[in-house]
Scaffold this motif. Structure first.
Motif, PDB file in Angstrom:
ATOM      1  N   ALA A 306       0.732  -1.106   0.117  1.00  4.81           N
ATOM      2  CA  ALA A 306      -0.045  -0.164   0.015  1.00  4.81           C
ATOM      3  C   ALA A 306       0.985   1.270  -0.030  1.00  4.81           C
ATOM      4  N   GLY A 307       2.036   1.188   0.691  1.00  5.29           N
ATOM      5  CA  GLY A 307       2.934   2.290   0.852  1.00  5.29           C
ATOM      6  C   GLY A 307       3.608   2.434  -0.716  1.00  5.29           C
ATOM      7  N   ALA A 308       3.943   1.705  -1.219  1.00  9.11           N
ATOM      8  CA  ALA A 308       4.469   1.715  -2.496  1.00  9.11           C
ATOM      9  C   ALA A 308       3.323   2.442  -3.520  1.00  9.11           C
ATOM     10  N   LEU A 309       2.205   1.786  -3.654  1.00 11.28           N
ATOM     11  CA  LEU A 309       1.116   2.236  -4.444  1.00 11.28           C
ATOM     12  C   LEU A 309       0.966   3.864  -4.252  1.00 11.28           C
ATOM     13  N   ALA A 310       0.769   4.403  -2.837  1.00 11.23           N
ATOM     14  CA  ALA A 310       0.406   5.696  -2.641  1.00 11.23           C
ATOM     15  C   ALA A 310       1.716   6.636  -2.627  1.00 11.23           C
ATOM     16  N   GLY A 311       2.893   6.098  -2.189  1.00 13.07           N
ATOM     17  CA  GLY A 311       4.129   6.850  -2.173  1.00 13.07           C
ATOM     18  C   GLY A 311       4.667   6.977  -3.585  1.00 13.07           C
ATOM     19  N   ALA A 314       2.666   9.843  -4.990  1.00 11.27           N
ATOM     20  CA  ALA A 314       2.860  10.973  -4.184  1.00 11.27           C
ATOM     21  C   ALA A 314       4.214  11.567  -4.796  1.00 11.27           C
ATOM     22  N   LEU A 315       5.380  10.776  -4.785  1.00  8.96           N
ATOM     23  CA  LEU A 315       6.689  11.234  -5.166  1.00  8.96           C
ATOM     24  C   LEU A 315       6.550  11.644  -6.746  1.00  8.96           C
ATOM     25  N   TYR A 316       5.859  10.908  -7.597  1.00  8.95           N
ATOM     26  CA  TYR A 316       5.655  11.262  -9.134  1.00  8.95           C
ATOM     27  C   TYR A 316       5.134  12.924  -8.985  1.00  8.95           C
ATOM     28  N   LEU A 317       4.150  13.079  -8.098  1.00  4.88           N
ATOM     29  CA  LEU A 317       3.510  14.462  -8.021  1.00  4.88           C
ATOM     30  C   LEU A 317       4.365  15.579  -7.339  1.00  4.88           C
ATOM     31  N   VAL A 318       5.168  15.417  -6.488  1.00  2.80           N
ATOM     32  CA  VAL A 318       6.274  16.147  -6.121  1.00  2.80           C
ATOM     33  C   VAL A 318       7.159  16.628  -7.202  1.00  2.80           C
ATOM     34  N   VAL A 319       7.719  15.752  -7.546  1.00  6.59           N
ATOM     35  CA  VAL A 319       8.843  15.895  -8.753  1.00  6.59           C
ATOM     36  C   VAL A 319       8.228  16.652  -9.853  1.00  6.59           C
ATOM     37  N   ASN A 320       7.108  15.981 -10.237  1.00  2.78           N
ATOM     38  CA  ASN A 320       6.212  16.751 -11.618  1.00  2.78           C
ATOM     39  C   ASN A 320       6.116  18.289 -11.162  1.00  2.78           C
ATOM     40  N   THR A 321       5.786  18.705  -9.832  1.00  5.28           N
ATOM     41  CA  THR A 321       5.615  20.051  -9.355  1.00  5.28           C
ATOM     42  C   THR A 321       6.908  20.870  -9.499  1.00  5.28           C
ATOM     43  N   ALA A 322       7.931  19.960  -9.166  1.00 11.40           N
ATOM     44  CA  ALA A 322       9.388  20.703  -9.349  1.00 11.40           C
ATOM     45  C   ALA A 322       9.708  20.969 -10.600  1.00 11.40           C
ATOM     46  N   VAL A 323       9.612  20.015 -11.611  1.00 15.64           N
ATOM     47  CA  VAL A 323       9.730  20.164 -12.898  1.00 15.64           C
ATOM     48  C   VAL A 323       9.056  21.339 -13.452  1.00 15.64           C
ATOM     49  N   ARG A 324       7.603  21.389 -13.147  1.00 19.77           N
ATOM     50  CA  ARG A 324       6.870  22.537 -13.476  1.00 19.77           C
ATOM     51  C   ARG A 324       7.333  23.921 -13.060  1.00 19.77           C
ATOM     52  N   ARG A 325       7.581  23.981 -11.795  1.00 23.90           N
ATOM     53  CA  ARG A 325       8.318  25.185 -11.410  1.00 23.90           C
ATOM     54  C   ARG A 325       9.685  25.622 -12.096  1.00 23.90           C
ATOM     55  N   THR A 326      10.503  24.804 -12.450  1.00 17.81           N
ATOM     56  CA  THR A 326      11.564  25.232 -13.295  1.00 17.81           C
ATOM     57  C   THR A 326      11.225  25.961 -14.538  1.00 17.81           C
ATOM     58  N   PHE A 327      10.128  25.215 -15.201  1.00 21.16           N
ATOM     59  CA  PHE A 327       9.511  25.867 -16.436  1.00 21.16           C
ATOM     60  C   PHE A 327       8.659  26.873 -16.257  1.00 21.16           C
ATOM     61  N   ARG A 328       8.373  27.437 -15.133  1.00 19.82           N
ATOM     62  CA  ARG A 328       7.393  28.485 -14.585  1.00 19.82           C
ATOM     63  C   ARG A 328       6.133  28.306 -15.114  1.00 19.82           C
ATOM     64  N   VAL A 340      -0.133  14.776  -0.574  1.00 19.97           N
ATOM     65  CA  VAL A 340      -0.251  14.668   0.682  1.00 19.97           C
ATOM     66  C   VAL A 340      -1.571  13.671   1.111  1.00 19.97           C
ATOM     67  N   LEU A 341      -2.775  13.923   0.481  1.00 20.43           N
ATOM     68  CA  LEU A 341      -3.991  13.309   0.637  1.00 20.43           C
ATOM     69  C   LEU A 341      -3.877  11.662   0.267  1.00 20.43           C
ATOM     70  N   LEU A 342      -2.879  11.515  -0.765  1.00 17.53           N
ATOM     71  CA  LEU A 342      -2.554   9.993  -1.263  1.00 17.53           C
ATOM     72  C   LEU A 342      -2.059   9.236  -0.296  1.00 17.53           C
ATOM     73  N   LEU A 343      -1.017   9.869   0.579  1.00 15.39           N
ATOM     74  CA  LEU A 343      -0.495   9.279   1.559  1.00 15.39           C
ATOM     75  C   LEU A 343      -1.546   8.613   2.799  1.00 15.39           C
ATOM     76  N   ALA A 344      -2.722   9.349   2.937  1.00 13.98           N
ATOM     77  CA  ALA A 344      -3.755   9.052   3.821  1.00 13.98           C
ATOM     78  C   ALA A 344      -4.523   7.536   3.161  1.00 13.98           C
ATOM     79  N   THR A 345      -4.282   7.301   1.857  1.00 13.11           N
ATOM     80  CA  THR A 345      -5.072   6.192   1.256  1.00 13.11           C
ATOM     81  C   THR A 345      -4.473   4.849   1.680  1.00 13.11           C
ATOM     82  N   VAL A 346      -3.152   4.986   2.304  1.00 12.22           N
ATOM     83  CA  VAL A 346      -2.572   3.672   2.673  1.00 12.22           C
ATOM     84  C   VAL A 346      -3.301   2.738   3.686  1.00 12.22           C
ATOM     85  N   ARG A 347      -4.076   3.682   4.771  1.00 12.71           N
ATOM     86  CA  ARG A 347      -4.850   3.016   5.798  1.00 12.71           C
ATOM     87  C   ARG A 347      -6.073   2.035   4.713  1.00 12.71           C
TER      88      ARG A 347
END
Length: 384
Positions: A306-311, A314-328, A340-347
């Motif tokens: 469950a942690g791999a699925l949600a994590g 979540a990692l993809y979205l965080v990195v994707n956000t960092a990439v988008r910020r680089t390109f403004r 953040v909400l995705l991590l709550a789906t682990v339970r």
């Protein structure tokens, strides 16, 4: 991704030039990378532990470094004649050996992995030497990569912690090589480079779809199985949307083309090697988790699964956000909230069922992108 256009926006101080298209042989080479991703996902799914994750991370890092290096190579030296094509096919064979070695790379196959890696480095350096880039820069780059290759070969003859240490040192060399090689001396075409990486991301999405099929295996086609498979596919669509939904690839290409050569090259390393490495790891984690979810849709799954699925998402979205910020590119806040909400789906996955977790995951992604579309609509970006 759509085909390049006849003319691209030139960088500062350059003239417009015909677009550099991705060659069919490059797509053929990508088929081997599909297998690499499949092997890494399978290894992670069978060893969902901290040690297993670290091993997969190190293997992904060293493989992705040289695979990305070949994108730089074909950007500078398209496979337009038989000699170049033959050398790329030789590298393809070496990548295949590395991929075959992945499942037991830390259990005896490390020697084959290491020597195949060294062949890849040698072919890459030799071809780059004939690409027209200043030879001193190529030799510095090739020398640093050979040091990394030697570390991988040496580690292959070791076991346990010592092997991991050598391979981690090869990973660390990747932060040294761009500076040793005087990266600004390498010429980079934005159109081909951005398109190639978009294609790699699509290939990684394909592994997630494969994971759905592998997880289903020979199970009866019950309603819960169909539901979890379709919802897992919906999650894959969400990942696709995060990368391509607002024509981010075209916008990134436009941004890259407008940079100075030196700045473009450093952005290529940070965004397209490191950043896309993070995206690939996130997809791998998700694929490993979804394989278990599809195999047991109506039952709870383990915390690592469950942690791999949600994590992973979540990692993809965080990195994707960092990439988008680089390109403004905006907006980004909904994606971080979704992570953040995705991590709550682990339970949900560990106490209710895999189906419940995947359903919640698809819902969170749909809500985030619907909110983006309503609050910050973005017109299609002109590609001509």
């Amino acid at each position: 991704m759509t085909a390049p256009h006849p003319i691209r926006v030139p960088g500062p101080g350059t003239e417009a030039e015909p677009a550099l298209k991705v060659a069919p042989l490059e797509l053929f080479l990508d088929l081997v990378f599909v297998f690499t991703i499949t092997q890494l996902t399978g290894s992670l799914a069978h060893h969902l532990t901290v040690d297993g994750l670290v091993q997969v991370l190190v293997m992904l890092a060293v493989i992705w470094w040289m695979y990305d290096a070949f994108i730089w190579l074909t950007n500078a030296m398209p496979p337009s004649n038989h000699r170049r094509r033959g050398l790329l096919m030789l590298a393809m064979g070496a990548f295949l050996v590395m991929s075959l070695s992945v499942p037991h790379a830390f259990e005896g196959s490390g020697v084959a992995f290491g020597w195949a890696y060294l062949v890849v480095v040698a072919v890459h350096t030799g071809m780059f030497a004939a690409s027209g880039v200043a030879l001193p820069a190529v030799l510095r780059m090739g020398g640093a990569n050979l040091v990394g290759g030697a570390l991988v070969v040496t580690g292959g003859y070791c076991t346990g912690t010592l092997q991991l240490a050598f391979w981690a040192a090869a990973f660390a060399m990747q932060f040294v090589t761009p500076r040793v090689a005087r990266l600004p001396e390498f010429r980079l075409r934005a159109d081909h480079f951005v398109e190639r990486h978009g294609l790699i991301v699509i290939i990684a999405f394909g592994e997630s779809v494969i994971a759905i099929g592998v997880g289903a295996g020979g199970l009866d086609l019950t309603l819960p199985l169909v539901a979890v498979a379709l919802l897992s596919l919906a999650v894959c669509v969400g990942l696709w949307w995060a990368y391509f939904g607002h024509d981010d690839d075209a916008r990134a290409e436009h941004h890259m083309a407008a940079l100075t050569s030196a700045r473009r090259n450093w952005t290529a390393v940070t965004v397209y090697y490191l950043g896309h490495g993070g995206l690939l790891l996130g997809i791998l984690l998700f694929a490993a988790g979804v394989k278990s979810a599809v195999a047991h849709p109506g039952a709870p799954i383990t915390l690592p699964q469950a942690g791999a699925l949600a994590g992973g998402i979540a990692l993809y979205l965080v990195v994707n956000t960092a990439v988008r910020r680089t390109f403004r590119l905006t907006p980004n806040a909904p994606r971080l909230v979704a992570a953040v909400l995705l991590l709550a789906t682990v339970r949900l996955g560990t106490t209710v069922s895999a189906l419940a977790q995947v359903a919640a995951t698809a819902t969170v992604l749909a809500a985030a992108f619907t909110y983006e579309a309503r609050r910050s609509p973005v017109a299609d970006f002109p590609r001509d």
